[in-house]
Design a protein around this motif. Structure first.
Motif, PDB file in Angstrom:
ATOM      1  N   GLU A  14      -0.540  87.317  -1.505  1.00 57.05           N
ATOM      2  CA  GLU A  14      -1.694  87.992  -0.910  1.00 57.05           C
ATOM      3  C   GLU A  14      -1.794  87.745   0.589  1.00 57.05           C
ATOM      4  O   GLU A  14      -2.329  88.580   1.326  1.00 57.05           O
ATOM      5  CB  GLU A  14      -2.981  87.535  -1.597  1.00 57.05           C
ATOM      6  CG  GLU A  14      -3.114  88.020  -3.039  1.00 57.05           C
ATOM      7  CD  GLU A  14      -4.436  87.596  -3.664  1.00 57.05           C
ATOM      8  OE1 GLU A  14      -5.247  86.973  -2.947  1.00 57.05           O
ATOM      9  OE2 GLU A  14      -4.647  87.898  -4.846  1.00 57.05           O
ATOM     10  N   SER A  15      -1.272  86.608   1.047  1.00 59.96           N
ATOM     11  CA  SER A  15      -1.332  86.300   2.485  1.00 59.96           C
ATOM     12  C   SER A  15      -0.558  87.314   3.312  1.00 59.96           C
ATOM     13  O   SER A  15      -0.833  87.510   4.504  1.00 59.96           O
ATOM     14  CB  SER A  15      -0.779  84.892   2.748  1.00 59.96           C
ATOM     15  OG  SER A  15       0.552  84.775   2.260  1.00 59.96           O
TER      16      SER A  15
ATOM     17  N   THR B  50       4.441 100.226  10.539  1.00 58.04           N
ATOM     18  CA  THR B  50       4.592 101.312   9.564  1.00 58.04           C
ATOM     19  C   THR B  50       4.020 100.889   8.213  1.00 58.04           C
ATOM     20  O   THR B  50       3.337 101.673   7.544  1.00 58.04           O
ATOM     21  CB  THR B  50       6.075 101.698   9.413  1.00 58.04           C
ATOM     22  OG1 THR B  50       6.579 102.149  10.677  1.00 58.04           O
ATOM     23  CG2 THR B  50       6.247 102.810   8.393  1.00 58.04           C
ATOM     24  N   VAL B  51       4.287  99.659   7.814  1.00 53.62           N
ATOM     25  CA  VAL B  51       3.703  99.133   6.572  1.00 53.62           C
ATOM     26  C   VAL B  51       2.184  99.138   6.676  1.00 53.62           C
ATOM     27  O   VAL B  51       1.480  99.514   5.733  1.00 53.62           O
ATOM     28  CB  VAL B  51       4.221  97.702   6.288  1.00 53.62           C
ATOM     29  CG1 VAL B  51       3.453  97.073   5.123  1.00 53.62           C
ATOM     30  CG2 VAL B  51       5.714  97.712   5.982  1.00 53.62           C
ATOM     31  N   LYS B  52       1.671  98.745   7.838  1.00 54.72           N
ATOM     32  CA  LYS B  52       0.221  98.716   8.047  1.00 54.72           C
ATOM     33  C   LYS B  52      -0.391 100.103   7.875  1.00 54.72           C
ATOM     34  O   LYS B  52      -1.433 100.248   7.221  1.00 54.72           O
ATOM     35  CB  LYS B  52      -0.085  98.170   9.437  1.00 54.72           C
ATOM     36  CG  LYS B  52      -1.564  98.138   9.788  1.00 54.72           C
ATOM     37  CD  LYS B  52      -1.775  97.642  11.203  1.00 54.72           C
ATOM     38  CE  LYS B  52      -3.242  97.678  11.589  1.00 54.72           C
ATOM     39  NZ  LYS B  52      -3.463  97.192  12.978  1.00 54.72           N
ATOM     40  N   ARG B  53       0.252 101.126   8.436  1.00 55.91           N
ATOM     41  CA  ARG B  53      -0.276 102.487   8.334  1.00 55.91           C
ATOM     42  C   ARG B  53      -0.238 103.014   6.900  1.00 55.91           C
ATOM     43  O   ARG B  53      -0.972 103.941   6.559  1.00 55.91           O
ATOM     44  CB  ARG B  53       0.500 103.420   9.264  1.00 55.91           C
ATOM     45  CG  ARG B  53       0.119 103.287  10.726  1.00 55.91           C
ATOM     46  CD  ARG B  53       0.712 104.394  11.560  1.00 55.91           C
ATOM     47  NE  ARG B  53       2.155 104.278  11.672  1.00 55.91           N
ATOM     48  CZ  ARG B  53       2.775 103.531  12.591  1.00 55.91           C
ATOM     49  NH1 ARG B  53       2.077 102.812  13.453  1.00 55.91           N
ATOM     50  NH2 ARG B  53       4.092 103.496  12.646  1.00 55.91           N
ATOM     51  N   ASN B  54       0.611 102.424   6.078  1.00 58.61           N
ATOM     52  CA  ASN B  54       0.753 102.881   4.684  1.00 58.61           C
ATOM     53  C   ASN B  54       0.354 101.798   3.691  1.00 58.61           C
ATOM     54  O   ASN B  54       0.881 101.724   2.581  1.00 58.61           O
ATOM     55  CB  ASN B  54       2.202 103.313   4.431  1.00 58.61           C
ATOM     56  CG  ASN B  54       2.611 104.493   5.282  1.00 58.61           C
ATOM     57  OD1 ASN B  54       2.356 105.640   4.947  1.00 58.61           O
ATOM     58  ND2 ASN B  54       3.278 104.222   6.407  1.00 58.61           N
ATOM     59  N   LYS B  55      -0.590 100.940   4.102  1.00 54.99           N
ATOM     60  CA  LYS B  55      -0.953  99.786   3.290  1.00 54.99           C
ATOM     61  C   LYS B  55      -1.491 100.151   1.911  1.00 54.99           C
ATOM     62  O   LYS B  55      -1.377  99.360   0.971  1.00 54.99           O
ATOM     63  CB  LYS B  55      -1.989  98.933   4.030  1.00 54.99           C
ATOM     64  CG  LYS B  55      -3.295  99.670   4.326  1.00 54.99           C
ATOM     65  CD  LYS B  55      -4.242  98.809   5.136  1.00 54.99           C
ATOM     66  CE  LYS B  55      -5.528  99.561   5.462  1.00 54.99           C
ATOM     67  NZ  LYS B  55      -6.470  98.749   6.255  1.00 54.99           N
TER      68      LYS B  55
ATOM     69  N   ASN C 111       8.810  94.604  14.341  1.00 54.30           N
ATOM     70  CA  ASN C 111       7.434  94.906  14.727  1.00 54.30           C
ATOM     71  C   ASN C 111       7.078  96.362  14.419  1.00 54.30           C
ATOM     72  O   ASN C 111       5.986  96.662  13.920  1.00 54.30           O
ATOM     73  CB  ASN C 111       7.231  94.623  16.209  1.00 54.30           C
ATOM     74  CG  ASN C 111       5.788  94.763  16.635  1.00 54.30           C
ATOM     75  OD1 ASN C 111       4.925  93.997  16.226  1.00 54.30           O
ATOM     76  ND2 ASN C 111       5.503  95.772  17.445  1.00 54.30           N
ATOM     77  N   THR C 112       8.019  97.268  14.703  1.00 54.18           N
ATOM     78  CA  THR C 112       7.806  98.686  14.383  1.00 54.18           C
ATOM     79  C   THR C 112       7.633  98.868  12.881  1.00 54.18           C
ATOM     80  O   THR C 112       6.756  99.616  12.427  1.00 54.18           O
ATOM     81  CB  THR C 112       9.000  99.526  14.879  1.00 54.18           C
ATOM     82  OG1 THR C 112       9.130  99.378  16.292  1.00 54.18           O
ATOM     83  CG2 THR C 112       8.795 100.999  14.555  1.00 54.18           C
ATOM     84  N   ALA C 113       8.460  98.178  12.105  1.00 52.60           N
ATOM     85  CA  ALA C 113       8.379  98.286  10.642  1.00 52.60           C
ATOM     86  C   ALA C 113       7.070  97.697  10.112  1.00 52.60           C
ATOM     87  O   ALA C 113       6.456  98.248   9.194  1.00 52.60           O
ATOM     88  CB  ALA C 113       9.570  97.573  10.005  1.00 52.60           C
TER      89      ALA C 113
ATOM     90  N   TYR D  55       0.493  91.647   7.540  1.00 50.82           N
ATOM     91  CA  TYR D  55       0.981  92.990   7.875  1.00 50.82           C
ATOM     92  C   TYR D  55      -0.120  93.939   8.335  1.00 50.82           C
ATOM     93  O   TYR D  55       0.173  94.940   8.983  1.00 50.82           O
ATOM     94  CB  TYR D  55       1.713  93.605   6.677  1.00 50.82           C
ATOM     95  CG  TYR D  55       3.117  93.079   6.477  1.00 50.82           C
ATOM     96  CD1 TYR D  55       4.210  93.776   6.972  1.00 50.82           C
ATOM     97  CD2 TYR D  55       3.350  91.899   5.795  1.00 50.82           C
ATOM     98  CE1 TYR D  55       5.509  93.304   6.795  1.00 50.82           C
ATOM     99  CE2 TYR D  55       4.641  91.405   5.611  1.00 50.82           C
ATOM    100  CZ  TYR D  55       5.716  92.118   6.116  1.00 50.82           C
ATOM    101  OH  TYR D  55       6.993  91.637   5.937  1.00 50.82           O
ATOM    102  N   THR D  56      -1.352  93.655   7.974  1.00 45.21           N
ATOM    103  CA  THR D  56      -2.436  94.582   8.309  1.00 45.21           C
ATOM    104  C   THR D  56      -3.339  94.049   9.417  1.00 45.21           C
ATOM    105  O   THR D  56      -4.413  94.582   9.655  1.00 45.21           O
ATOM    106  CB  THR D  56      -3.290  94.898   7.066  1.00 45.21           C
ATOM    107  OG1 THR D  56      -3.905  93.689   6.588  1.00 45.21           O
ATOM    108  CG2 THR D  56      -2.452  95.508   5.963  1.00 45.21           C
ATOM    109  N   ALA D  57      -2.898  92.998  10.107  1.00 43.96           N
ATOM    110  CA  ALA D  57      -3.676  92.460  11.223  1.00 43.96           C
ATOM    111  C   ALA D  57      -3.801  93.519  12.320  1.00 43.96           C
ATOM    112  O   ALA D  57      -3.032  94.485  12.368  1.00 43.96           O
ATOM    113  CB  ALA D  57      -3.002  91.203  11.768  1.00 43.96           C
ATOM    114  N   GLU D  58      -4.762  93.323  13.187  1.00 47.17           N
ATOM    115  CA  GLU D  58      -4.980  94.295  14.265  1.00 47.17           C
ATOM    116  C   GLU D  58      -3.714  94.463  15.105  1.00 47.17           C
ATOM    117  O   GLU D  58      -3.324  95.581  15.459  1.00 47.17           O
ATOM    118  CB  GLU D  58      -6.146  93.846  15.148  1.00 47.17           C
ATOM    119  CG  GLU D  58      -6.479  94.846  16.247  1.00 47.17           C
ATOM    120  CD  GLU D  58      -7.702  94.430  17.046  1.00 47.17           C
ATOM    121  OE1 GLU D  58      -7.998  95.093  18.058  1.00 47.17           O
ATOM    122  OE2 GLU D  58      -8.366  93.443  16.653  1.00 47.17           O
TER     123      GLU D  58
END
Length: 365
Positions: free
Chosen positions: A300-301, A287-292, A282-284, A306-309
């Protein structure tokens, strides 16, 4: 002499019946133990804060109630015994069976069997994919061409929405700025990464006034688009140092998790151990979300995942009986044998119900 023989015969019959009844009871306990274990394991995965003993109490209680429901159904259909209010008991037994078996025992048992057959593959896959995205951020492998592709995609979306907005404003049937135009502005805000786009004021709906309003909106939107493009270029040049520290940390943590799973230091059938894996993943994910902007998601799904709220990892969904069944019904587990485990779960429970009915059935001596 005849009376003595009759008594001996009755005693022999009773002893034989008691032995057979004991066999049925033992068989019931054996199948009930398997079913209750599977239910308790599923509940403990879903509710890891609950003591395992509490999950066992719930599962045993539910299975006994479901068994009583099946017995009420069988007894109410047996015309060879006397029973009052057969219809009521048949209905009540059916409700008990539906609630405590179909809504609890069967789903949780299937979940446990399926989980144990797939969890190792799911954990390794989730770790591998997430680590790959983190490495993209670390290596900044998303090149300028990808950035330009994203910018071109942004421009195309803006032009399409501008066309829709102008058509709505110039609509002779409903001239001016209405609810549909406001909805289009919300779409603009979303793709331009701004909180809100305030509507522009206007005093007339003449053709010239509407054209002027459209031009004003175009100028405003294009300024916001240019700002978003500049932000995209700046953000994809290089991740900020703090983010890079998080990326490095998560890459190491996921590598450790993979090793622990491989050497059995982590037991994926243990609720607490799996919860630890979920926390690291979950932490990772976040991190992916913050650096999308540094990641090329494939398929694409994954971008939506990874970028969900509030991103939910694939492993996290596996530990939830509700999410597993939901994903199965959507077709996500096609080819993974989920149907087979439904059949096995049903057969275990039905066997338990049959032995319960045999052991405690009503009969005339």
């Amino acid at each position: 002499m005849i009376s003595r023989l009759f008594i001996v015969s009755v005693i022999d019959k009773m002893e034989q019946n008691n032995f057979i009844k004991l066999v049925w009871v033992i068989a019931f306990v054996a199948f009930a133990a398997v079913s209750c274990w599977a239910t308790a394991e599923s509940l403990h995965l879903l509710l890891s804060s609950w003591p395992l003993a509490m999950c066992w109490v719930v599962s045993v209680g539910f299975f006994l109630i479901a068994s009583l429901g099946s017995k009420m159904i069988v007894d109410s259909l047996n015309q060879n015994i006397y029973m009052e209010k057969r219809g009521v008991k048949l209905a009540f037994g059916t409700v008990l069976l539906l609630v405590f078996w179909l809504a609890c025992s069967l789903p949780t048992n299937t979940h446990t069997f399926f989980y144990r057959s797939l969890i190792s593959e799911k954990v390794n896959s989730d770790i591998a994919v997430t680590s790959g995205y983190l490495l993209q951020v670390k290596n900044n492998s998303k090149n300028g061409k990808a950035t330009e592709t994203k910018i071109n995609d942004l421009r195309n979306k803006v032009e399409v929405l501008l066309g829709e907005l102008e058509a709505e404003i110039k609509n002779d049937a409903k001239p001016g700025f209405g609810p549909k135009a406001e909805a289009i502005l919300r779409k603009f805000a979303n793709i331009l990464d701004v909180a809100k786009i305030e509507p522009l004021s206007y005093s007339s709906t003449t053709e010239a006034a509407r054209k002027k309003l459209c031009d004003a909106y175009r100028s405003k939107i294009l300024l916001l688009r240019n700002s978003r493009e500049a932000g995209l270029r700046a953000s994809t040049e290089k991740p900020n140092p703090e983010n890079m520290k998080e990326v490095e940390r998560d890459i190491k943590n996921l590598a450790l998790m993979k090793d622990y799973v491989a050497n059995k230091t982590i037991d994926l059938n243990n609720a607490e151990d799996v919860e630890g894996v979920c926390d690291k993943l979950n932490t990772a994910y976040n991190t992916v979300k913050r650096n999308k902007d540094f990641v090329n998601f494939s398929p694409e799904s994954d971008e939506e995942l990874y970028t969900a709220e509030n991103p939910v990892t694939k492993v996290r969904r596996m530990i939830s009986v509700y999410d597993v069944w939901s994903d199965f019904l959507k077709g996500d587990y096609a080819g993974h044998g989920f149907g087979f485990w439904i059949i096995i779960s049903a057969l275990v429970d039905i066997a338990g119900f049959i032995f319960f009915d045999l052991a405690f059935r009503k009969q005339d001596i």
